[in-house]
Design an enzyme around this catalytic site. Structure first.
Site, short mmCIF file in Angstrom:
data_model
loop_
_atom_site.label_atom_id
_atom_site.label_comp_id
_atom_site.label_asym_id
_atom_site.label_seq_id
_atom_site.Cartn_x
_atom_site.Cartn_y
_atom_site.Cartn_z
N ASP A 99 10.41 -9.34 -16.12
CA ASP A 99 10.75 -8.46 -17.24
C ASP A 99 9.95 -8.96 -18.44
O ASP A 99 10.26 -10.00 -19.01
CB ASP A 99 12.24 -8.55 -17.58
CG ASP A 99 13.09 -7.62 -16.74
OD1 ASP A 99 12.61 -6.55 -16.37
OD2 ASP A 99 14.25 -7.97 -16.46
N ARG A 114 9.96 -13.03 -21.06
CA ARG A 114 10.31 -14.14 -20.16
C ARG A 114 9.26 -15.24 -20.18
O ARG A 114 9.59 -16.41 -20.01
CB ARG A 114 10.47 -13.63 -18.72
CG ARG A 114 11.38 -12.45 -18.54
CD ARG A 114 12.79 -12.71 -19.01
NE ARG A 114 13.67 -11.59 -18.67
CZ ARG A 114 14.82 -11.34 -19.25
NH1 ARG A 114 15.27 -12.16 -20.20
NH2 ARG A 114 15.57 -10.31 -18.88
N ARG A 138 14.07 -2.28 -28.28
CA ARG A 138 13.38 -2.22 -26.98
C ARG A 138 12.88 -0.80 -26.71
O ARG A 138 12.05 -0.60 -25.84
CB ARG A 138 14.32 -2.66 -25.87
CG ARG A 138 14.79 -4.10 -25.98
CD ARG A 138 15.90 -4.39 -24.98
NE ARG A 138 15.45 -4.21 -23.61
CZ ARG A 138 16.26 -4.17 -22.55
NH1 ARG A 138 17.58 -4.28 -22.71
NH2 ARG A 138 15.77 -4.01 -21.34
N LYS A 166 11.96 2.81 -17.53
CA LYS A 166 13.38 2.53 -17.35
C LYS A 166 14.16 2.90 -18.62
O LYS A 166 13.55 3.10 -19.68
CB LYS A 166 13.57 1.04 -17.02
CG LYS A 166 13.09 0.07 -18.10
CD LYS A 166 13.21 -1.38 -17.66
CE LYS A 166 12.86 -2.33 -18.79
NZ LYS A 166 12.92 -3.75 -18.39
N HIS A 167 15.49 3.08 -18.59
CA HIS A 167 16.42 2.97 -17.48
C HIS A 167 17.08 4.33 -17.29
O HIS A 167 17.95 4.68 -18.09
CB HIS A 167 17.53 1.95 -17.78
CG HIS A 167 17.07 0.63 -18.31
ND1 HIS A 167 16.62 0.43 -19.62
CD2 HIS A 167 17.01 -0.59 -17.70
CE1 HIS A 167 16.33 -0.85 -19.79
NE2 HIS A 167 16.55 -1.50 -18.66
N HIS A 224 25.14 -4.66 -18.76
CA HIS A 224 25.21 -6.06 -18.32
C HIS A 224 26.66 -6.52 -18.23
O HIS A 224 26.98 -7.42 -17.44
CB HIS A 224 24.46 -6.97 -19.31
CG HIS A 224 22.98 -6.79 -19.28
ND1 HIS A 224 22.32 -5.88 -20.07
CD2 HIS A 224 22.02 -7.42 -18.55
CE1 HIS A 224 21.03 -5.95 -19.83
NE2 HIS A 224 20.81 -6.88 -18.92
N ASP A 232 18.21 -1.17 -11.38
CA ASP A 232 18.39 -2.28 -12.31
C ASP A 232 19.08 -3.40 -11.54
O ASP A 232 19.55 -3.20 -10.40
CB ASP A 232 19.23 -1.82 -13.51
CG ASP A 232 18.96 -2.65 -14.76
OD1 ASP A 232 18.31 -3.70 -14.66
OD2 ASP A 232 19.42 -2.23 -15.85
#
Length: 584
Positions: free
Chosen positions: A157, A165, A240, A270-271, A283, A353
């Protein structure tokens, strides 16, 4: 020669022929000038046709696997055993930085690959050990070498901004929303035949991001976001997202995924069905999307429809409950949700996801949820709670005919085709990608974004995104000194470094407050370093949207505070300030 000149030349030539014939003297030979004009027109037509063909080939190469990849994938998958097929649709995770653990997981369960999270990245003193990371990824890519029909893929990601990351020394990128803050008429005038002007920065930013990752050994980045944020009530996506205008988001998301492909990576919009307009975080729990399907099609689904129509290698399915579509069922487990994507025209991979997120883990069972997602239409199951358990569950489900074997084969073929396409793209075997040269007919002339490296593009994006939301444009908001409050320790340190570099004293004078979320603040100047909505309720004479926390972003901020005009505009509504607003 222009088209108008060509028509005029042909018209004059035709008139001359008529006059000659009327005089009874026969056809007159064209003059040298006329011959030259005709030859120039013919050459222009040939170049235009060659450019159009080169563009078509390039667009096809960037859009995802072609027929040749699908055919090769079908041949390879036909030779796979049931355990191999079951692994080919799973992308697992591993703990620690040792790639040997990931390689063992891949070999034991025949996984399509693994995802690298932040805790898998070796680092020292806050800086990534790139040499070691590359070595660990090479170990992962070599898993099962000589025994596998399709080499394993390594994914990550990497969106820029909050979701990064693999950090320093790789280029630090502003938020995706920074691209949405750049006015289209300020974008570089790249030739329309290469990159549309108002999407040049996002294309080249993602191209450079991908090039750095591909050079280390990655194959996939699960980016960019095609979510349309609803603003302050959106707790998860925020900066984002490219913004709140669905048409603009669609345009930028498509350019972003094309840029990733230019750099050698397979991306994923996405998403779906749109995480930017729900008020809970998947999440943690299963968000409910209360909009009707018609409402979603008129807003949240516009970027996904554009991507599907144009062709993209992958779409990510999120975990949302859409009552008007399939009440009480997470979209990742809903055949109706997958059908919507297919009806839009998407022929590539649909990846879920992460299957270990709270939206699924809290109520739908780890291993069984993977089976249900596969049966519903998923092709690649990302981060199951247990790779071993998910693999065994798929094998059992196909054996008991709970999942038709042809569904598993279909999914495995799509994933294999994706891997083959990415390999060809990165190797320069296609009409696009890092190893492919632009045809002369479509190569940009002169210095352009194509010539900038990652830091160069990131610096440009940071500078063009800064938005003066309230205050006097072109008038200094600070004089000789500033004192900075708020933000993170790193934010304050970077602000201070940029201020001192511009000749300002630190610790007294104008109060600059940095905001990192949706909580308002006060001061002489208030700066939203991430998402801008908190500026609406902030008390300050000068309010600035920065859209990034990089050193380059703070350099650009100081220039604005010292009197430079801010070039950006709001990509979302901020209180009474409408989308597209700028005080400059």
């Amino acid at each position: 020669m222009t088209g108008t000149a060509l028509v005029a030349a042909l018209f004059l030539s035709a008139c001359g022929d008529d006059q000659t014939q009327e005089a009874g003297t026969g056809e007159e030979e064209p003059s040298q000038e006329e011959l030259a004009e005709q030859e120039a027109a013919e050459e222009e037509a040939r170049q235009r046709e060659a450019a159009e063909q080169a563009l078509e080939e390039r667009a096809a190469a960037l859009s995802g696997p072609g027929e040749e990849h699908a055919e090769q994938a079908a041949e390879l998958v036909a030779e796979m055993s049931l355990p191999q097929l079951a692994g080919q649709v799973l992308m697992g995770e591993y703990s620690g930085v040792d790639g040997a653990e990931a390689a063992e997981l891949i070999e034991e369960h025949h996984l399509a690959g693994v995802i690298v999270m932040g805790h898998n990245v070796p680092a020292e003193a806050g800086e990534v050990d790139v040499e070691r990371l590359a070595a660990e990824l090479e170990r992962i890519r070599s898993a099962g070498e000589g025994e596998r029909a399709v080499a394993p893929m390594v994914s990550v990601d990497q969106e820029g901004g909050l979701v990064t990351r693999v950090g320093d020394p790789l280029t630090e990128w502003p938020t995706p929303m920074a691209y949405g803050a750049i006015p289209s008429d300020e974008a570089e005038e790249d030739p329309d035949t290469v990159v549309e002007a108002d999407a040049a920065e996002v294309h080249h930013g993602h191209r450079q991001m991908a090039a750095e990752l591909e050079g280390i050994g990655f194959h996939i980045s699960f980016a960019p976001n095609a979510d349309v944020t609803m603003g302050v009530e959106d707790p998860t996506i925020g900066s984002r997202s490219f913004g709140s205008d669905p048409e603009a988001v669609g345009h930028l998301a498509l350019s972003g995924i094309r840029g990733l492909a230019e750099g050698g990576l397979a991306g994923s919009v996405k998403h779906f069905p749109g995480h930017g307009s729900v008020s809970e975080d998947s999440h943690d729990t299963l968000p409910v999307q209360d909009q009707s399907v018609d409402e979603l099609r008129s807003r949240d689904w516009i970027p996904f429809a554009e991507a599907a129509e144009a062709g993209v290698p992958m779409v990510m399915m999120g975990h949302l409950d859409v009552p008007d579509l399939d009440p009480g069922v997470p979209s990742s487990l809903s055949s109706a949700a997958y059908d919507e994507i297919r009806q839009m025209g998407h022929e590539g991979v649909i990846v879920t996801d992460a299957m270990n997120m709270g939206a699924i883990a809290q109520g739908y069972g780890g291993d069984q949820a993977v089976v249900d997602a596969l049966a519903a239409g998923a092709d690649l199951l990302l981060m199951p709670a247990s790779a071993a358990g998910a693999h065994a569950a798929i094998v059992e489900a196909v054996g008991s005919e709970e999942v038709p074997e042809e569904r598993l084969v279909e999914a495995a073929e799509r994933v294999a085709a994706l891997a083959l396409w990415q390999q060809g793209l990165a190797a320069g075997a296609l009409a696009a990608g890092p190893g492919a040269e632009l045809a002369d007919e479509i190569a940009p002339e002169g210095e352009s974004l194509w010539d900038l490296d990652g830091p160069g593009v990131a610096e440009r994006v940071a500078a063009e995104a800064v938005t003066l939301v309230e205050g006097e444009c072109g008038v200094p908001a600070v004089e000789d000194a500033v004192q900075v409050v708020g933000g993170t320790e790193q934010d304050r340190a970077r602000f201070s470094r940029a201020a001192e570099g511009a000749g300002l004293e630190i610790g007294w004078g104008t109060v600059v407050t940095l905001l990192g979320g949706t909580t308002a603040g006060s001061g002489d100047v208030v700066v939203a370093v991430d998402r801008p909505e908190a500026l609406a309720d902030s008390a300050a004479a000068t309010k600035v949207g920065l859209f990034g926390r990089s050193e380059e972003s703070f350099d650009a901020l100081i220039e604005i505070l010292q009197g430079a005009e801010a070039p950006g505009q709001l990509p979302v509504q901020v209180g009474e300030f409408e989308l597209g607003h700028s005080a400059c």
